[in-house]
Design an enzyme around this catalytic site. Structure first.
Site, PDB file in Angstrom:
ATOM      1  N   CYS A 118      11.167  36.929  58.596  1.00  0.00           N
ATOM      2  CA  CYS A 118      11.949  35.681  58.574  1.00  0.00           C
ATOM      3  C   CYS A 118      11.134  34.577  59.242  1.00  0.00           C
ATOM      4  CB  CYS A 118      13.261  35.856  59.339  1.00  0.00           C
ATOM      5  SG  CYS A 118      14.256  37.256  58.842  1.00  0.00           S
ATOM      6  N   HIS A 134      10.422  30.597  58.365  1.00  0.00           N
ATOM      7  CA  HIS A 134      11.308  29.701  59.110  1.00  0.00           C
ATOM      8  C   HIS A 134      10.747  29.299  60.472  1.00  0.00           C
ATOM      9  CE1 HIS A 134      14.678  30.164  56.299  1.00  0.00           C
ATOM     10  NE2 HIS A 134      14.418  31.456  56.275  1.00  0.00           N
ATOM     11  N   CYS A 179      17.915  35.588  51.124  1.00  0.00           N
ATOM     12  CA  CYS A 179      16.544  35.419  51.618  1.00  0.00           C
ATOM     13  C   CYS A 179      15.806  36.761  51.594  1.00  0.00           C
ATOM     14  CB  CYS A 179      16.571  34.889  53.049  1.00  0.00           C
ATOM     15  SG  CYS A 179      15.781  33.293  53.264  1.00  0.00           S
ATOM     16  N   CYS A 210      49.441  34.667  57.023  1.00  0.00           N
ATOM     17  CA  CYS A 210      48.596  34.415  58.198  1.00  0.00           C
ATOM     18  C   CYS A 210      49.236  33.349  59.075  1.00  0.00           C
ATOM     19  CB  CYS A 210      47.210  33.936  57.773  1.00  0.00           C
ATOM     20  SG  CYS A 210      46.391  34.952  56.535  1.00  0.00           S
ATOM     21  N   CYS A 242      51.863  33.962  62.079  1.00  0.00           N
ATOM     22  CA  CYS A 242      51.340  34.247  63.417  1.00  0.00           C
ATOM     23  C   CYS A 242      50.457  33.107  63.918  1.00  0.00           C
ATOM     24  CB  CYS A 242      50.515  35.537  63.420  1.00  0.00           C
ATOM     25  SG  CYS A 242      51.513  37.038  63.324  1.00  0.00           S
ATOM     26  N   HIS A 243      49.442  32.748  63.145  1.00  0.00           N
ATOM     27  CA  HIS A 243      48.322  31.980  63.711  1.00  0.00           C
ATOM     28  C   HIS A 243      48.506  30.469  63.664  1.00  0.00           C
ATOM     29  CE1 HIS A 243      46.144  35.680  64.320  1.00  0.00           C
ATOM     30  NE2 HIS A 243      46.373  36.025  63.061  1.00  0.00           N
ATOM     31  N   ARG A 281      37.555  41.665  60.696  1.00  0.00           N
ATOM     32  CA  ARG A 281      38.735  41.177  61.409  1.00  0.00           C
ATOM     33  C   ARG A 281      39.863  40.853  60.433  1.00  0.00           C
ATOM     34  NH1 ARG A 281      42.406  41.195  63.379  1.00  0.00           N
ATOM     35  NH2 ARG A 281      43.316  40.227  65.239  1.00  0.00           N
ATOM     36  N   CYS A 322      43.717  42.350  60.129  1.00  0.00           N
ATOM     37  CA  CYS A 322      44.954  41.563  60.054  1.00  0.00           C
ATOM     38  C   CYS A 322      45.777  42.007  58.844  1.00  0.00           C
ATOM     39  CB  CYS A 322      44.638  40.070  59.954  1.00  0.00           C
ATOM     40  SG  CYS A 322      44.861  39.179  61.520  1.00  0.00           S
TER      41      CYS A 322
END
Lengths: 262, 107
Positions: free
Chosen positions: A78, A82, A116, A178, A181-182, A219, A223
């Protein structure tokens, strides 16, 4: 507030294009945006803030080694293209997902790294969400720590809208969206922990419940399982749409990757 | 792959100064009580011992058990009396072994 007024206000706050106030109707107001780190215990916050104690840094140091390791038929690291990640990757995680005009599609950070690797390094793609992919993503995301999320790309609008639609859709046996709750109940307790506002500003991150490091997609799967809905298949476009929407919704919030969450 | 470790300690200290050292080791600490999604028990794989030595003399020894979280973190203090090498070693199941050394210059 008039549309013009909100445009001027948005301009004053340096908020360009996407998060215009009129688009934010029904969203948490900018002044009330709270990172998950503000709602967790001081101990967990201290763990996140100290590089010596944040387990996410173990993935960052592995990612740094991968950044500098030559790979693939092109025999390129990389760093060969870069240069130093501290400069080249500064802010990159804060502006993903991004619209890639060349390929005419939106990509998240993991997708950009994979592109990439396959196209430039001519190397086989890393296992999605595997330890190496997470480590590289952690190292790149670390270079955006403290920088504000910038979701300003007009080309992402349709994706953001479909993400919002998913976010508001009732799902699963508990018939929850969602937002229940959020957006509507953040700060209140669920099983002893404060409900977060669902911001993506710390990913990829170390979750104490996982005892490991994981992606935003992981995550989101958690949920969905919690709502007793069937998670979308791994790598499904729904995750990218939700990620784009969540980033737009969290526009202006500082990145915390690699964060720690309970 | 060599084990990933993050150590923080001062490189210099005054004689008699209390020095704080922290270590963070990458390890899954699989407790041996879990089952896979197909019901197969996942064998225990934990770090069982952590030792810190200063110029060869043991200054800390800890035994670890299955209830200890993944990626075990230790923080401890000691009094720097002379310059030397701080040596850390971890031992665990399945022949796991990792070690690191750092130098502290006491003035």
């Amino acid at each position: 507030m008039t549309v013009l007024g909100s445009r001027i206000l948005a301009g004053l706050f340096g908020v360009a294009l996407a998060p215009l106030a009129e688009l934010r109707a029904g969203e948490i107001p900018f002044a009330e945006l709270r990172s998950g780190s503000e709602l967790m215990s001081p101990d967990t916050r201290a763990m996140q803030d100290a590089d010596s104690a944040n387990p996410g840094m173990l993935w960052v140091i592995e990612g740094e080694a991968l950044w500098n390791a030559k790979a693939g038929a092109a025999n390129l690291a990389c760093a060969d293209c870069h240069g130093a990640a501290e400069l080249a990757m500064r802010g990159v995680a804060a502006r993903h997902p991004a619209f890639d005009a060349k390929r005419n599609q939106a990509v998240n950070l993991a997708g950009s790294i994979e592109w990439c690797r396959v196209e430039r390094q001519k190397a086989p793609a890393l296992t999605a969400e595997g330890p190496e992919a997470l480590a590289l993503e952690a190292y790149v995301a670390r270079q955006s720590r403290g920088l504000s999320i910038a979701s300003t790309d007009a080309a992402l609008r349709p994706l953001i809208e479909s993400g919002r639609e998913l976010y508001l859709r009732r799902q699963g046996q508990l018939d929850l969206s969602c937002a229940h709750c959020h957006t509507e109940n953040w700060g209140r307790k669920l099983a002893g922990l404060a409900l977060s506002q669902g911001h993506p500003n710390g990913y990829p991150l170390y979750r104490l419940e996982w005892q490991s490091f994981g992606s935003l997609e992981r995550r989101l799967r958690n949920c969905l399982t919690g709502m007793r809905a069937e998670p979308y298949p791994a790598g499904a476009s729904e995750y990218l749409a939700l990620e784009a929407y969540l980033k737009w919704r969290a526009h202006g919030m500082p990145m915390e990757s690699p964060a720690v969450r309970p | 792959m060599t084990a990933r470790v993050i150590i923080t300690a001062p490189t210099k200290a005054k004689k008699g100064e209390i020095v704080t050292v922290t270590t963070l080791l990458a390890h899954v600490m699989e407790n041996g009580f879990r089952h896979s999604s197909t019901g197969v028990p996942i064998p225990r794989d934990i770090v069982t011992e952590f030792v810190a030595r200063y110029n060869g003399a043991e200054i800390l020894r800890a035994s670890l058990y299955p209830a200890i979280a993944a990626n075990p973190y230790f923080a401890f203090e000691f009094v720097a009396e002379e310059s030397g090498i701080l040596d850390f070693s971890w031992m665990g199941d399945n022949g796991f072994a990792a070690s690191r050394q750092i130098a502290i210059n006491v003035e």
